[in-house]
Write an enzyme that holds these catalytic residues in place. Structure first.
Site, short mmCIF file in Angstrom:
data_model
loop_
_atom_site.label_atom_id
_atom_site.label_comp_id
_atom_site.label_asym_id
_atom_site.label_seq_id
_atom_site.Cartn_x
_atom_site.Cartn_y
_atom_site.Cartn_z
N ASP A 29 0.85 -1.18 0.00
CA ASP A 29 0.00 0.00 0.00
C ASP A 29 0.89 1.24 0.00
O ASP A 29 2.10 1.15 0.28
CB ASP A 29 -0.89 -0.04 1.24
CG ASP A 29 -1.83 1.14 1.35
OD1 ASP A 29 -2.34 1.60 0.31
OD2 ASP A 29 -2.05 1.61 2.48
N PHE A 30 0.32 2.39 -0.31
CA PHE A 30 1.10 3.63 -0.38
C PHE A 30 0.94 4.47 0.90
O PHE A 30 1.81 4.48 1.75
CB PHE A 30 0.67 4.42 -1.62
CG PHE A 30 1.37 5.74 -1.79
CD1 PHE A 30 2.74 5.80 -2.02
CD2 PHE A 30 0.66 6.93 -1.72
CE1 PHE A 30 3.39 7.02 -2.16
CE2 PHE A 30 1.30 8.15 -1.87
CZ PHE A 30 2.66 8.20 -2.09
N ASP A 31 -0.21 5.14 1.05
CA ASP A 31 -0.41 6.03 2.19
C ASP A 31 -0.44 5.24 3.50
O ASP A 31 -1.17 4.26 3.65
CB ASP A 31 -1.74 6.78 2.05
CG ASP A 31 -1.70 7.80 0.93
OD1 ASP A 31 -1.05 8.84 1.10
OD2 ASP A 31 -2.31 7.53 -0.13
#
Length: 263
Positions: A29-31
């Site tokens: 995932d990013f955030d």
């Protein structure tokens, strides 16, 4: 919150030492996972250490790197510093592309006329949810609208969230509730389904997936018992391992890259 970083590092060392666990899919995932959470989402960025680790992982044979995010593809491509060859999955699986040296090689999202009309109507009604409420705003995506409330007072955010959820229920669209966000999509989008499809295409023997939000639970649930699932931060989870934050995850991934390079 128990810190399972040491246990995760042990598991990754065992994976690196086992040649039968190739090809590998490392999906993140990013955030909140690679990029620390920001009040202003446009300021999100992968840490410098994280960028270096991703470069090392992507350069390894029989390893595919992927970012799997709720962000639109446009946002993800703009904000995520990743090496060429990285698969980008945006909008919880509704958008997909591969980063190349020259830009994005992306799959085209096509909506039916009915879906396009529904998306336009959702945008107008979601705007009414945000209107007059400080700290609540609406994001438009190719297949969805998103009601954000991270900057709103808690009582205001709660009302906006309830109204957004009711809008989703009344229109019958796909609804995903995350941290201070409600996404309403005219297509069914699921990080778990997106990961499963990518794994099948790659023929990956093992998948490592890390995420911090409730939306990542769909990905954890879709993976196999022998895959490596990592929850970043607190909150209930079905993931097998937990790390306190971005720094600890990047540290574990760095050790994994070292072990893979030496195997």
């Amino acid at each position: 919150m128990a810190d399972g970083t040491a246990e995760l590092k042990d598991r990754l060392a065992a994976v690196a030492a086992d040649p039968s666990q190739r090809p590998l899919l490392v999906a993140l995932d990013f955030d909140g996972t690679l990029a620390p959470l920001q009040d202003d989402p446009s300021r999100s960025a992968i840490t410098a250490d994280g960028v270096a680790v991703l470069e090392r992982l992507a350069a390894l044979p029989q390893v595919t790197l992927a970012l799997v995010s709720g962000r639109s593809m446009a946002d993800l491509h703009k904000l995520a510093t990743v090496p060429a060859g990285t698969v980008l999955i945006g909008s919880h699986g509704a958008e997909r592309a591969r980063r190349t040296r020259f830009g994005l090689d992306r799959a085209v999202v096509r909506l039916t006329d009915e879906q396009a009309d529904l998306l336009a109507a959702l945008g107008a009604r979601a705007a009414a949810v945000a209107r007059g409420r400080d700290g609540v705003w609406v994001e438009s995506k190719p297949t969805a609208v998103v009601v954000h409330s991270r900057l709103a007072p808690r009582d205001v955010a709660a009302v906006a969230c309830d109204e957004a959820l009711a809008l989703g229920a009344n229109t019958g669209v796909d609804v995903m509730k995350g941290k201070d966000v409600v996404e309403l999509s005219v297509l069914h989008a699921d990080k778990g389904a997106a990961l499963t499809a990518l794994r099948d295409e790659l023929g990956a023997e093992l998948v490592l997936y890390a995420g911090d939000d409730v939306t990542d639970e769909r990905a954890f649930a879709a993976l196999r018992p022998d895959d490596v699932t990592v929850k970043v931060g607190d909150g209930d989870t079905s993931a097998a391992y937990r790390v306190p934050g971005t720094e600890e995850l990047v540290d574990a991934l760095g050790g994994f890259a070292d072990a893979l390079a030496g195997s």
